[in-house]
Design an enzyme around this catalytic site. Structure first.
Site, PDB file in Angstrom:
ATOM      1  N   ASP A  12       0.877  -1.163   0.000  1.00 50.37           N
ATOM      2  CA  ASP A  12       0.000   0.000   0.000  1.00 50.37           C
ATOM      3  C   ASP A  12       0.921   1.221   0.000  1.00 50.37           C
ATOM      4  O   ASP A  12       1.557   1.524   1.011  1.00 50.37           O
ATOM      5  CB  ASP A  12      -0.889  -0.038   1.251  1.00 50.37           C
ATOM      6  CG  ASP A  12      -1.679   1.258   1.458  1.00 50.37           C
ATOM      7  OD1 ASP A  12      -1.653   2.130   0.568  1.00 50.37           O
ATOM      8  OD2 ASP A  12      -2.323   1.384   2.521  1.00 50.37           O
ATOM      9  N   LYS A  62       2.639  11.087  -3.314  1.00 52.67           N
ATOM     10  CA  LYS A  62       1.584  10.412  -4.092  1.00 52.67           C
ATOM     11  C   LYS A  62       0.667  11.417  -4.798  1.00 52.67           C
ATOM     12  O   LYS A  62       0.107  11.126  -5.849  1.00 52.67           O
ATOM     13  CB  LYS A  62       0.755   9.545  -3.146  1.00 52.67           C
ATOM     14  CG  LYS A  62      -0.264   8.644  -3.816  1.00 52.67           C
ATOM     15  CD  LYS A  62      -0.871   7.714  -2.793  1.00 52.67           C
ATOM     16  CE  LYS A  62      -1.934   6.816  -3.367  1.00 52.67           C
ATOM     17  NZ  LYS A  62      -2.451   5.908  -2.321  1.00 52.67           N
ATOM     18  N   GLU A  76      -7.420   0.415  -4.492  1.00 59.98           N
ATOM     19  CA  GLU A  76      -7.449   0.324  -3.031  1.00 59.98           C
ATOM     20  C   GLU A  76      -8.777  -0.204  -2.487  1.00 59.98           C
ATOM     21  O   GLU A  76      -8.771  -1.090  -1.625  1.00 59.98           O
ATOM     22  CB  GLU A  76      -7.107   1.687  -2.416  1.00 59.98           C
ATOM     23  CG  GLU A  76      -5.636   2.035  -2.618  1.00 59.98           C
ATOM     24  CD  GLU A  76      -5.318   3.501  -2.419  1.00 59.98           C
ATOM     25  OE1 GLU A  76      -6.198   4.252  -1.940  1.00 59.98           O
ATOM     26  OE2 GLU A  76      -4.186   3.909  -2.738  1.00 59.98           O
ATOM     27  N   ASP A 129     -12.902   5.691   3.004  1.00 58.68           N
ATOM     28  CA  ASP A 129     -11.461   5.763   3.298  1.00 58.68           C
ATOM     29  C   ASP A 129     -11.085   7.176   3.734  1.00 58.68           C
ATOM     30  O   ASP A 129     -11.030   8.094   2.908  1.00 58.68           O
ATOM     31  CB  ASP A 129     -10.684   5.338   2.039  1.00 58.68           C
ATOM     32  CG  ASP A 129      -9.168   5.286   2.270  1.00 58.68           C
ATOM     33  OD1 ASP A 129      -8.687   5.835   3.286  1.00 58.68           O
ATOM     34  OD2 ASP A 129      -8.470   4.699   1.421  1.00 58.68           O
TER      35      ASP A 129
END
Ligand code: AMP
Length: 628
Positions: free
Chosen positions: A30, A93, A198, A223
């Site tokens: 991840d 990211k 994800e 999330d």
């Protein structure tokens, strides 16, 4: 946001599709905005791996550059955020697969510099070293540093080399962002077998999607991390995880909760926060308070000689508006997917901030059902990635996971038209071939321009690249047999090959999207195609009529040249009159007028074409000496 699908399939695996597991573990990674982690399956169970100190499985996604150019990653880099922010890179990211242009709105939020210098238009980060020189790093290189740390961590745990991994990305990542993630893996010495969404990984972590019983189920994955929020709605349809919709806020997360606490204290205790140290210190204390209040009702801490208090009730009042915003996103996601709350079968909680009891309660009230929160919310994605990796290793029977491409891929054909070769929502990996030919006599080159998008005219789509097939032997128009193949692999990497079959000429290109389209842009492209469907159809009809007219004009002129010997001057004159009228209509944009002129010319020339054919046949027979 428009409904679009990307994602995965769980179905029967064929023996030859499984990647052999001989000798080596495939790991799940991840690669997160705030934290990253690596996991693997041990005796059928996914576990995340801690560092050598055995403390935390989380590696903060932070890379610090020492003045000699060496790096430290993770916890060791965290301390430099305050002291040397310009050389300490976090949230990389957010930059992956993006261009400087994509980041103009957010670039000032970072403590380090983002510059636009590179020809490939990807963002680079400027790091001032002590020798006074600036060094530039791409987000891919920076992500690779984090991946190297994770790779070293799992290798230490296993005592063997690890070279194959599955890496997760948000469902809304586009091709460029997925490719950048894959490249980062490669740079870190990892063969990235699959890029997985994800939310799909999160479902797998809870075992959802691993058996046929989950067929037709709809899953909401909520999330909430440190700095980002997203919600994805997935449906398992014929063994495929389909992303029905995603929504969220790329700047909403636990950091905002910390800030809410800081604001509460600042006003309540009249705090003076006039140095960076004080501001940094109070934020750390606020985060400690927030975490404590996930289990306790009351927090007390010391700050700069003062005793600060916070109750869970006070905290909840402060963050309620933020929680509301996330629920509004859930509402929008449902609307985009055309679903009601009652259609959701499972709700999965992901991200450290979902430990806040208020969030669990509000989300379960919103969907009217108990949320899945038994797994560590920081680990869910990595655990799911490890399960996916284990499936790829062939260790889990009967499960195969595949992707779907979110936007159509095609090439430009005559008149600027988009010819979709791989339609959107196609399962990948896939290979599609289509035959083309030339439109002009003696054409020796063919430009193959590749586009992504749903609009009929390529000008409205996104160009991915182009190449030219050269050395086609000169032949009359329509004779060369050119085959164009699109090979799309499971991570959306496209290879395009053009072959001219009569001569064997071949040319190919691998398309690596240079800069990203954001999720919003992707949604816009899809919306656009729906809204412009009518104008697109008209544009396509006009382009097609023009193309046909141009071809007919060429053959009509050729026909006159080749048959001058027997055509009467009256006939030639008449053809020329029709040809001129057609040529004139092509200049305009009235499709009906072009078609009308085409028909006129065709009606007049068809009997003449028959006569020409008869004459040619007769001449040929004579030439061969066949008796009449
Ligand atoms: P992630 O990006 O998923 O790693 O989430 C990190 C965020 O989760 C940070 O904002 C943390 O402060 C927050 N977090 C971690 N543990 C807790 C906890 N026990 N209670 C509330 N928030 C937490």
């Amino acid at each position: 946001m428009a409904k679009y699908s990307i994602d995965l399939q769980a179905g029967k695996v064929k023996e030859d599709e499984a990647v052999s597991s001989v000798g080596e573990t495939i790991v799940g990674i991840d690669l997160g905005t705030t934290n990253s982690l690596v996991a693997h399956v041990v005796e059928g169970k996914a576990v995340a791996v801690a560092g050598p100190d055995g403390k935390s499985v989380l590696v903060p996604s932070i890379v610090h550059f020492n003045s000699d150019g060496t790096t430290v990653v993770g916890d060791a880099a965290r301390g430099y955020l305050e002291t040397q922010p310009e050389r300490t890179i976090y949230s990389v990211k957010r930059l992956l697969g993006k261009s400087f242009r994509d980041l103009t709105d957010v670039k000032d939020r970072f403590g380090y510099r983002i510059i636009d210098e590179d020809e490939d238009r990807l963002v680079k980060v400027a790091v001032h070293s002590e020798d006074g020189r600036e060094r530039y790093y791409s987000p891919i290189e920076l992500s690779a540093e984090i991946l190297k740390t994770l790779k070293a961590r799992i290798e230490q745990e296993l005592g063997t080399a690890v070279s194959r991994a599955v890496i997760t990305v948000p469902a809304y990542f586009n091709d460029a962002q997925r490719q950048a993630t894959r490249d980062a893996g490669k740079l870190a010495g990892l063969d990235v077998l699959r890029i997985v969404n994800e939310p799909t990984a999160s479902s797998l972590a809870y075992g959802i999607g691993l058996t046929d019983e989950d067929e037709g189920r709809t899953i909401a994955v909520y999330d909430l991390g440190g700095g980002t929020f997203d919600v994805s709605l997935l449906r398992i349809e014929q063994g495929i995880f389909e992303v029905l919709s995603t929504n969220g806020d790329t700047f909403l997360g636990g950091d905002d909760f910390d800030q809410a606490i800081v604001d509460h204290w600042r006003t309540g205790y009249d705090l003076e926060l006039d140095t960076p140290e004080l501001r940094g210190g109070i934020r750390l204390l606020a985060e400690r308070a927030k975490k404590a209040l996930s289990t306790d009702q009351q927090f007390t801490g010391d700050f700069d000689g003062k005793v600060l208090n916070l109750t869970r009730g006070e905290f909840e009042n402060r963050v309620r508006p933020l929680v509301k915003r996330t629920l509004a996103s859930c509402d929008r996601a449902l609307k985009d997917a055309g679903l009601g709350k009652e259609d959701i079968d499972h709700v999965i909680m992901v991200g450290g901030s979902t430990r806040v009891p208020l969030i669990k309660q509000q989300v379960s009230d919103f969907f009217g059902k108990q949320v899945n929160d038994s797994l560590d919310p920081d680990q869910v994605v990595a655990l799911g990635a490890a399960i996916q990796a284990d499936v790829l290793a062939g260790n889990q029977q009967d499960v195969l996971l595949l992707d779907i491409t979110p936007l159509s891929l095609g090439i430009e054909t005559v008149g600027g038209l988009m010819d979709p070769i791989i339609p959107r929502n196609s399962k990948v990996p896939t290979k599609v071939g289509r035959k083309y030919t030339t439109s002009v006599d003696g054409q020796v080159k063919l430009k193959v321009a590749v586009y992504q998008g749903e609009r009929d005219m390529v000008a409205d789509n996104r160009k991915l690249g182009e190449f030219t097939l050269e050395n086609i032997p000169p032949m009359p128009a329509g004779i060369p047999q050119i085959e164009i193949h699109f090979y799309l692999d499971a991570d959306g990497i496209l290879r395009v090959k053009a072959t001219e079959h009569r001569s064997g000429t071949e040319q190919s290109v691998t398309i690596k999207s240079q800069y990203g389209i954001s999720d919003e842009e992707m949604a816009l492209m899809l919306m656009d195609s729906l809204q412009n469907a009518e104008t697109d159809m008209a544009a396509r009809a006009l382009a097609e009529a023009r193309t046909e007219a141009k071809n007919v004009l060429l053959s009509a002129r050729k026909f006159i040249r080749q048959n001058e010997s027997w055509l009467t001057s009256g006939q030639v004159h008449e053809i020329e009159r029709f040809v001129d009228a057609l040529a004139k209509s092509v200049e305009g944009d009235d499709k009906d007028e072009i078609n009308h002129r085409l028909e006129e010319l065709n009606t007049f020339t068809t009997p003449l074409a028959h006569e020409a054919l008869d004459r040619n046949v007769a001449a040929a027979m004579k030439g061969k000496g066949v008796e009449e």
